[in-house]
Design a protein around this motif. Structure first.
Motif, PDB file in Angstrom:
ATOM      1  N   HIS A   1       0.824  -1.224   0.000  1.00 52.30           N
ATOM      2  CA  HIS A   1       0.000   0.000   0.000  1.00 52.30           C
ATOM      3  C   HIS A   1       0.853   1.268   0.000  1.00 52.30           C
ATOM      4  O   HIS A   1       0.443   2.303  -0.525  1.00 52.30           O
ATOM      5  CB  HIS A   1      -0.924  -0.029   1.226  1.00 52.30           C
ATOM      6  CG  HIS A   1      -1.959   1.050   1.205  1.00 52.30           C
ATOM      7  ND1 HIS A   1      -1.723   2.326   1.668  1.00 52.30           N
ATOM      8  CD2 HIS A   1      -3.234   1.046   0.754  1.00 52.30           C
ATOM      9  CE1 HIS A   1      -2.801   3.052   1.517  1.00 52.30           C
ATOM     10  NE2 HIS A   1      -3.755   2.295   0.956  1.00 52.30           N
TER      11      HIS A   1
ATOM     12  N   LEU B   1       1.807   1.937  -4.025  1.00 52.33           N
ATOM     13  CA  LEU B   1       0.760   1.394  -4.907  1.00 52.33           C
ATOM     14  C   LEU B   1       1.097   1.563  -6.388  1.00 52.33           C
ATOM     15  O   LEU B   1       0.694   0.753  -7.225  1.00 52.33           O
ATOM     16  CB  LEU B   1      -0.580   2.102  -4.615  1.00 52.33           C
ATOM     17  CG  LEU B   1      -1.280   1.708  -3.322  1.00 52.33           C
ATOM     18  CD1 LEU B   1      -2.527   2.551  -3.131  1.00 52.33           C
ATOM     19  CD2 LEU B   1      -1.641   0.219  -3.345  1.00 52.33           C
ATOM     20  N   GLU B   2       1.848   2.632  -6.726  1.00 49.69           N
ATOM     21  CA  GLU B   2       2.132   2.894  -8.143  1.00 49.69           C
ATOM     22  C   GLU B   2       2.998   1.810  -8.771  1.00 49.69           C
ATOM     23  O   GLU B   2       3.111   1.736 -10.006  1.00 49.69           O
ATOM     24  CB  GLU B   2       2.809   4.255  -8.304  1.00 49.69           C
ATOM     25  CG  GLU B   2       4.222   4.369  -7.746  1.00 49.69           C
ATOM     26  CD  GLU B   2       4.267   4.626  -6.238  1.00 49.69           C
ATOM     27  OE1 GLU B   2       5.377   4.743  -5.694  1.00 49.69           O
ATOM     28  OE2 GLU B   2       3.172   4.686  -5.636  1.00 49.69           O
TER      29      GLU B   2
ATOM     30  N   TYR C   1       2.504  -1.516  -8.379  1.00 49.37           N
ATOM     31  CA  TYR C   1       1.818  -2.808  -8.470  1.00 49.37           C
ATOM     32  C   TYR C   1       0.480  -2.669  -9.189  1.00 49.37           C
ATOM     33  O   TYR C   1      -0.141  -1.595  -9.220  1.00 49.37           O
ATOM     34  CB  TYR C   1       1.579  -3.391  -7.059  1.00 49.37           C
ATOM     35  CG  TYR C   1       2.853  -3.520  -6.250  1.00 49.37           C
ATOM     36  CD1 TYR C   1       3.698  -4.610  -6.451  1.00 49.37           C
ATOM     37  CD2 TYR C   1       3.216  -2.555  -5.315  1.00 49.37           C
ATOM     38  CE1 TYR C   1       4.880  -4.718  -5.726  1.00 49.37           C
ATOM     39  CE2 TYR C   1       4.398  -2.663  -4.598  1.00 49.37           C
ATOM     40  CZ  TYR C   1       5.220  -3.745  -4.798  1.00 49.37           C
ATOM     41  OH  TYR C   1       6.380  -3.851  -4.093  1.00 49.37           O
ATOM     42  N   ASP C   2       0.048  -3.796  -9.775  1.00 51.40           N
ATOM     43  CA  ASP C   2      -1.257  -3.866 -10.445  1.00 51.40           C
ATOM     44  C   ASP C   2      -2.215  -4.809  -9.717  1.00 51.40           C
ATOM     45  O   ASP C   2      -3.436  -4.626  -9.778  1.00 51.40           O
ATOM     46  CB  ASP C   2      -1.083  -4.359 -11.887  1.00 51.40           C
ATOM     47  CG  ASP C   2      -0.241  -3.413 -12.711  1.00 51.40           C
ATOM     48  OD1 ASP C   2      -0.616  -2.229 -12.795  1.00 51.40           O
ATOM     49  OD2 ASP C   2       0.787  -3.842 -13.276  1.00 51.40           O
ATOM     50  N   VAL C   3      -1.682  -5.816  -9.078  1.00 44.12           N
ATOM     51  CA  VAL C   3      -2.526  -6.813  -8.423  1.00 44.12           C
ATOM     52  C   VAL C   3      -1.761  -7.448  -7.264  1.00 44.12           C
ATOM     53  O   VAL C   3      -0.523  -7.469  -7.270  1.00 44.12           O
ATOM     54  CB  VAL C   3      -2.963  -7.903  -9.451  1.00 44.12           C
ATOM     55  CG1 VAL C   3      -1.756  -8.698  -9.935  1.00 44.12           C
ATOM     56  CG2 VAL C   3      -4.017  -8.839  -8.868  1.00 44.12           C
ATOM     57  N   VAL C   4      -2.502  -7.944  -6.249  1.00 45.50           N
ATOM     58  CA  VAL C   4      -1.927  -8.635  -5.095  1.00 45.50           C
ATOM     59  C   VAL C   4      -2.388 -10.095  -5.135  1.00 45.50           C
ATOM     60  O   VAL C   4      -3.578 -10.374  -5.334  1.00 45.50           O
ATOM     61  CB  VAL C   4      -2.360  -7.978  -3.771  1.00 45.50           C
ATOM     62  CG1 VAL C   4      -1.805  -8.781  -2.571  1.00 45.50           C
ATOM     63  CG2 VAL C   4      -1.876  -6.549  -3.707  1.00 45.50           C
TER      64      VAL C   4
ATOM     65  N   LEU D   1      -6.130  -2.224  -4.468  1.00 48.27           N
ATOM     66  CA  LEU D   1      -5.785  -3.041  -5.630  1.00 48.27           C
ATOM     67  C   LEU D   1      -6.577  -4.340  -5.592  1.00 48.27           C
ATOM     68  O   LEU D   1      -6.956  -4.826  -4.509  1.00 48.27           O
ATOM     69  CB  LEU D   1      -4.277  -3.353  -5.631  1.00 48.27           C
ATOM     70  CG  LEU D   1      -3.316  -2.186  -5.806  1.00 48.27           C
ATOM     71  CD1 LEU D   1      -1.866  -2.699  -5.720  1.00 48.27           C
ATOM     72  CD2 LEU D   1      -3.537  -1.478  -7.122  1.00 48.27           C
ATOM     73  N   PRO D   2      -6.838  -4.939  -6.757  1.00 54.56           N
ATOM     74  CA  PRO D   2      -7.510  -6.245  -6.757  1.00 54.56           C
ATOM     75  C   PRO D   2      -6.646  -7.308  -6.097  1.00 54.56           C
ATOM     76  O   PRO D   2      -5.424  -7.313  -6.243  1.00 54.56           O
ATOM     77  CB  PRO D   2      -7.727  -6.523  -8.243  1.00 54.56           C
ATOM     78  CG  PRO D   2      -6.740  -5.684  -8.952  1.00 54.56           C
ATOM     79  CD  PRO D   2      -6.560  -4.468  -8.111  1.00 54.56           C
TER      80      PRO D   2
ATOM     81  N   ASN E   1     -11.105 -10.493  -4.536  1.00 51.51           N
ATOM     82  CA  ASN E   1     -11.768 -10.155  -5.795  1.00 51.51           C
ATOM     83  C   ASN E   1     -11.950 -11.396  -6.666  1.00 51.51           C
ATOM     84  O   ASN E   1     -12.990 -11.570  -7.312  1.00 51.51           O
ATOM     85  CB  ASN E   1     -10.945  -9.110  -6.560  1.00 51.51           C
ATOM     86  CG  ASN E   1     -10.824  -7.816  -5.787  1.00 51.51           C
ATOM     87  OD1 ASN E   1      -9.890  -7.621  -5.025  1.00 51.51           O
ATOM     88  ND2 ASN E   1     -11.793  -6.917  -5.973  1.00 51.51           N
TER      89      ASN E   1
END
Length: 291
Positions: A42, A45-46, A48-51, A80-81, A100
């Protein structure tokens, strides 16, 4: 390890940039460890696209940590998803429920990511094709429009040149006519001025003629008087010159003595044994100075 190998060896050649957060995946430290990893993501965040939360199979008790309320709460609030793949196909946890997307195994998560990226790739490829077709259409339309604009511009330019040529020819004719008219008018004015000057000059000369006659008579008198005075002065100078001529002096009984061709004016100019010449009216003789 199988999850990462599956991503790297995907059949489509996609390259996945992954960051591995090693957390406790069973036992009392699981909750804090997973939440700590989520907080680390967190904070950046910039990047990463997904966790992805994955864990291999195990007993019910070993997987009980993924029924944690706090982990589930963090997943629900995460921007993020989140994809989960925990345990075996028969296992299902609270984390699976709130994620998600939930799949049964880590390998299935890898396959899901690859399939999703392939779907995205297909969408991008289709959009690229549509964009190319759209751009090609725009370029084709612009080419046609440019050709039409160029043709219209050429026609308008030729028409404009033709109109301006006619205007220029009319202006040229008018200018020539006005020039001839102006020259003729000035020529008449010059002729008129010439006649006026000629008449005024003749009138002035006739008017000044008596004065010119008087001035002519006065000039003749002045010139005559001047020459008369000059003539008398010349006669006087001539008489004076004749009277002062050396011969006249000799006629009166005087003589002139020379030394080396120069007249002797003082005894200081000669010395003993100098030869001198004495000139009289009827001849001359030489002497040697003795004392």
């Amino acid at each position: 390890g199988d999850f990462l190998n599956q991503l790297e060896q995907n059949p489509y050649g996609f390259r996945f940039e992954t960051t591995l957060f090693e957390s406790y995946m069973q036992g009392d430290e699981t909750e804090n460890s997973v939440i700590k990893s989520l907080d680390a993501i967190h904070s950046q965040l910039e990047l990463y696209d997904v966790v992805v939360i994955i864990r291999g199979g195990g007993s019910k008790s070993e997987l009980s940590a993924f029924d944690s309320y706090n982990i589930a709460f963090n997943i629900c609030q995460f921007p993020l998803p989140v994809i989960s793949g925990i345990g075996h196909e028969r296992d299902e946890s609270i984390v699976d429920m709130v994620s998600n997307i939930s799949v049964k195994t880590p390998t299935a998560v890898a396959e899901l990511l690859i399939d999703k990226f392939f779907d995205l790739f297909n969408i991008i490829e289709k959009q690229e094709l549509r964009l190319r077709e759209y751009i090609d259409g725009l370029i084709s339309d612009e080419k046609l429009r440019i050709i039409e604009v160029a043709r219209e511009f050429k026609l308008r330019s030729l028409e404009h040149i033709r109109k301006n040529k006619n205007i220029l020819e009319n202006i040229t004719h008018l200018l020539n006519f006005q020039s001839v008219k102006i020259v003729n008018g000035k020529k008449q004015e010059i002729t008129l001025y010439y006649e006026q000057i000629r008449r005024l000059t003749g009138y002035y000369i006739r008017e000044q003629l008596p004065r010119i006659k008087i001035a002519e008579v006065q000039l003749e008198i002045i010139i005559s008087t001047f020459f008369s005075v000059q003539r008398k002065q010349l006669e006087f100078f001539q008489l004076t010159s004749e009277y002062l001529h050396p011969d006249r002096v000799l006629e009166r009984g005087y003589s002139m003595t020379y030394h080396n061709g120069k007249p002797i004016k003082s005894v200081k100019h000669i010395k003993e044994d100098d030869k001198v010449e004495t000139k009289l009216i009827d001849g001359s003789f030489s002497s040697i100075v003795k004392n």
